[in-house]
Design a protein around this motif. Structure first.
Motif, PDB file in Angstrom:
ATOM      1  N   SER A  60     106.322 100.388  34.958  1.00 25.21           N
ATOM      2  CA  SER A  60     106.122 100.831  33.578  1.00 25.21           C
ATOM      3  C   SER A  60     106.017 102.347  33.510  1.00 25.21           C
ATOM      4  CB  SER A  60     104.853 100.191  32.991  1.00 25.21           C
ATOM      5  OG  SER A  60     105.007  98.800  32.840  1.00 25.21           O
TER       6      SER A  60
ATOM      7  N   ARG B 276     107.086  92.955  30.068  1.00 24.22           N
ATOM      8  CA  ARG B 276     106.004  93.747  29.473  1.00 24.22           C
ATOM      9  C   ARG B 276     106.479  94.399  28.179  1.00 24.22           C
ATOM     10  NH1 ARG B 276     102.265  97.011  33.829  1.00 24.22           N
ATOM     11  NH2 ARG B 276     101.421  95.166  34.894  1.00 24.22           N
ATOM     12  N   PRO B 277     105.828  94.105  27.070  1.00 22.29           N
ATOM     13  CA  PRO B 277     106.231  94.711  25.790  1.00 22.29           C
ATOM     14  C   PRO B 277     106.256  96.237  25.824  1.00 22.29           C
ATOM     15  CG  PRO B 277     104.728  92.885  25.402  1.00 22.29           C
ATOM     16  CD  PRO B 277     104.745  93.108  26.881  1.00 22.29           C
ATOM     17  N   ILE B 278     105.353  96.851  26.583  1.00 21.32           N
ATOM     18  CA  ILE B 278     105.313  98.316  26.630  1.00 21.32           C
ATOM     19  C   ILE B 278     106.613  98.867  27.198  1.00 21.32           C
ATOM     20  CG2 ILE B 278     104.229  98.387  28.913  1.00 21.32           C
ATOM     21  CD1 ILE B 278     103.646 100.825  25.954  1.00 21.32           C
ATOM     22  N   ASN B 279     107.241  98.128  28.115  1.00 18.31           N
ATOM     23  CA  ASN B 279     108.502  98.593  28.682  1.00 18.31           C
ATOM     24  C   ASN B 279     109.605  98.629  27.633  1.00 18.31           C
ATOM     25  OD1 ASN B 279     107.190  98.767  31.136  1.00 18.31           O
ATOM     26  ND2 ASN B 279     108.062  96.877  31.964  1.00 18.31           N
ATOM     27  N   TRP B 280     109.570  97.677  26.707  1.00 16.80           N
ATOM     28  CA  TRP B 280     110.556  97.686  25.626  1.00 16.80           C
ATOM     29  C   TRP B 280     110.366  98.908  24.731  1.00 16.80           C
ATOM     30  CZ3 TRP B 280     114.894  95.164  25.564  1.00 16.80           C
ATOM     31  CH2 TRP B 280     115.011  93.978  26.278  1.00 16.80           C
ATOM     32  N   LYS B 281     109.121  99.308  24.534  1.00 17.83           N
ATOM     33  CA  LYS B 281     108.856 100.512  23.747  1.00 17.83           C
ATOM     34  C   LYS B 281     109.556 101.711  24.375  1.00 17.83           C
ATOM     35  CE  LYS B 281     105.153 103.640  22.338  1.00 17.83           C
ATOM     36  NZ  LYS B 281     103.689 103.923  22.371  1.00 17.83           N
TER      37      LYS B 281
ATOM     38  N   LYS C 278     113.558 101.173  24.353  1.00 13.45           N
ATOM     39  CA  LYS C 278     114.150 101.243  23.017  1.00 13.45           C
ATOM     40  C   LYS C 278     114.315 102.688  22.530  1.00 13.45           C
ATOM     41  CE  LYS C 278     114.876  96.910  21.701  1.00 13.45           C
ATOM     42  NZ  LYS C 278     116.141  96.398  21.158  1.00 13.45           N
TER      43      LYS C 278
ATOM     44  N   ARG D 294     112.016  84.276  30.842  1.00 11.49           N
ATOM     45  CA  ARG D 294     112.443  85.602  30.385  1.00 11.49           C
ATOM     46  C   ARG D 294     113.575  85.585  29.363  1.00 11.49           C
ATOM     47  NH1 ARG D 294     113.025  88.322  36.402  1.00 11.49           N
ATOM     48  NH2 ARG D 294     110.808  88.235  37.023  1.00 11.49           N
TER      49      ARG D 294
ATOM     50  N   ALA E 238     112.989  87.316  26.165  1.00 11.51           N
ATOM     51  CA  ALA E 238     112.779  88.749  26.368  1.00 11.51           C
ATOM     52  C   ALA E 238     114.118  89.469  26.541  1.00 11.51           C
ATOM     53  CB  ALA E 238     111.888  88.986  27.584  1.00 11.51           C
TER      54      ALA E 238
ATOM     55  N   ASN F 152     116.016  90.465  23.467  1.00  9.03           N
ATOM     56  CA  ASN F 152     115.579  91.621  22.674  1.00  9.03           C
ATOM     57  C   ASN F 152     116.515  92.816  22.823  1.00  9.03           C
ATOM     58  OD1 ASN F 152     113.229  90.490  21.563  1.00  9.03           O
ATOM     59  ND2 ASN F 152     112.039  90.964  23.407  1.00  9.03           N
TER      60      ASN F 152
END
Length: 306
Positions: A167, A190-195, A198, A249, A252, A255
């Motif tokens: 991350s 991990r949602p933070i990784n998408w932040k 993106k 996954r 995920a 996304n």
């Protein structure tokens, strides 16, 4: 852009001093530094902030050594595989990169997908043709750990320890531009990784599980820490675990801004099996899907402002 002009930035790594003594809750980290005239470097520091003088300069992609040919639209030397199809693919690749480049505006590309899906191979091709730099997030974590392999990090520290460092790598990369990044198979959980991802454009390489299992079985499972606890022959072991991971996954991966289905590419090209696809053909489809995504974004912006 001339691919030979790529890689103006360099990557400065600092081996974590006493990495073996860092507890599982401790975490190495990266620091992005601004150098003269906008040159940026990525510095890997340990938890105590020590730095070493060891420097790793950005390497030229080794899996795609065709820049001298496609720059001038000449027939490339492909050893014994010098065929008309490969020449056509290179021409299409170069043309499509020119179509996509005006829409990119320097944004990074993040390739996501299961282990063995070809993110590194395809990523190097795309970075070469766009004039971007290429990074593999797993390799960055390994080098932050003093060269320790992902499998060994999982075994010696924990998956959580690896994910924390992964991350942090993605956070630092998200601050940069003009990169193609091959992410680890589990980066999407991990949602933070998408932040972070993106901030650029995310592309899912969707490969049939049977094809993935065959690839992994062919090279062995030793480097795949999530396969170590499975029993059976290499193919069966890989397929069973991949099926479980795909269920965990799948949503995920969906996304991602763009999806590249190897089954779809194979069908378009008249192939019965995705194993007949060349990495260049997959790279072309990546650029096509990125272009579609960026044009749709542009259309939505125009519609909102009209």
């Amino acid at each position: 852009m001339d691919a030979a002009a790529t890689c103006a930035s360099s990557l400065h790594y600092c081996s974590p001093v006493g990495f073996n003594e860092i507890g599982k809750k401790s975490n190495g980290f990266l620091r992005l530094s601004q150098r003269s005239k906008g040159e940026r470097s990525l510095q890997v520091l340990n938890v105590r902030g020590f730095r070493s003088s060891r420097t790793l300069t950005q390497r030229r992609p080794v899996a795609f050594e065709l820049s001298c040919s496609y720059k001038n639209c000449q027939a490339p030397a492909l050893e014994s595989e010098k065929t008309r199809d490969s020449v056509d693919e290179l021409f299409i690749l170069k043309t499509k990169s020119q179509d996509v480049a005006p829409y990119m505006t320097g944004r990074c590309i993040y390739l996501v997908g299961m282990m063995g899906s070809g993110k590194t191979t395809v990523g190097k091709i795309i970075s070469e043709v766009l004039g971007y730099s290429f990074f593999d997030s797993d390799k960055l974590v390994e080098q932050a750990a003093g060269g320790t392999s992902v499998a060994q990090i999982f075994k010696q520290y924990s998956e959580s320890f690896f994910r924390d460092n992964e991350s942090e790598v993605l956070r630092e990369l998200s601050l940069m531009r003009r990169l193609v990044v091959a992410t680890g198979g589990g980066a999407v959980i991990r949602p933070i990784n998408w932040k972070y991802m993106k901030q650029g454009i995310t592309v899912w390489l969707d490969v049939p599980l049977e094809a993935l299992a065959r690839r992994i079985a062919a090279v062995g499972t030793d480097s795949r820490p999530l396969l170590h606890n499975e029993s059976g022959d290499p193919y069966t072991k890989a397929l069973l675990r991949l099926s479980t991971l795909s269920e965990e996954r799948g949503e995920a991966y969906a996304n991602a801004d763009a999806r590249v289905s190897l089954e779809h590419i194979a069908a378009k090209m008249g192939h019965r099996d995705v194993t007949n696809l060349s990495p260049i053909a997959i790279a072309i489809e990546v650029l096509v899907q990125i272009e579609n995504f960026l044009k749709s974004q542009e259309d939505m912006t125009i519609a909102r402002n009209s």
